[in-house]
Design a protein around this motif. Structure first.
Motif: not given
Length: 190
Positions: A37-40, A48-51, A57-66
């Protein structure tokens, strides 16, 4: 290690160890993403890399938190461990803890868990359960409806934000550190 009768310490320690590696990984992912985020924000990251990074990140973290905060029947989670601990709080005694770590009775975490009571306060564990449940709910719901399954009619009130992920990680790590102290009679720096 002193094992009391009707004391589930071995079971809890085994589950806590299994959950611990997921929590450390969760925290590391969160820290790494905040660096992206800081680099962005400094315009040093390709769009492209940011997207790509955001979506994954959202997918991985959502499943990990779940997985960590889930209430599902056939699995291990921090939530289920806390419920079991709350339901058996009387078996975690002040005497046992102080035999493991005699100097702890003046530390704030010990006082929070035991106060002057003879056993673990179930109300304290209940507070952590509620904090975990409330803080992670939006992320868990998102994971259920968009990651683990594709719901025909998703019923999200609102989409979780990066702040929701950050708050969930903070609460999970905070709770893990508190119970690390209880189970291991030591502090951990995450």
């Amino acid at each position: 290690m002193i094992i009391q009768s009707n004391f589930k310490l071995e079971k809890w320690l085994k589950e806590f160890e299994r959950i611990g590696s997921d929590i450390l990984y969760l925290k590391r992912n969160n820290t790494d993403f905040l660096q992206l985020v800081a680099l962005f924000n400094d315009k040093k990251l390709d769009q492209y890399f940011w997207g790509f990074a955001k979506r994954n990140y959202v997918s991985c973290m959502s499943m990990a938190i779940r997985r960590i905060a889930g209430t599902y029947r056939d699995g291990i989670s921090l939530y289920k461990l806390l419920v079991d601990l709350r339901d058996n709080a009387k078996s975690v005694t002040r005497t046992w803890f102080l035999k493991e770590w005699p100097g702890a009775k003046n530390e704030s975490i010990f006082v929070n868990f035991f106060g002057s009571d003879l056993s673990l306060k179930d109300s304290v564990v209940t507070g952590y359960i509620e904090d975990l449940d409330i803080t992670t709910k939006a992320i868990r719901d998102r994971a259920d409806q968009f990651e683990a399954h594709i719901d025909l009619n998703p019923k999200m009130d609102s989409q979780p934000t990066f702040n929701d992920i950050d708050k969930s990680v903070d609460v999970i790590v905070k709770i893990y550190k508190k119970f690390y102290y209880l189970f291991k009679q030591a502090n951990i720096n995450i």
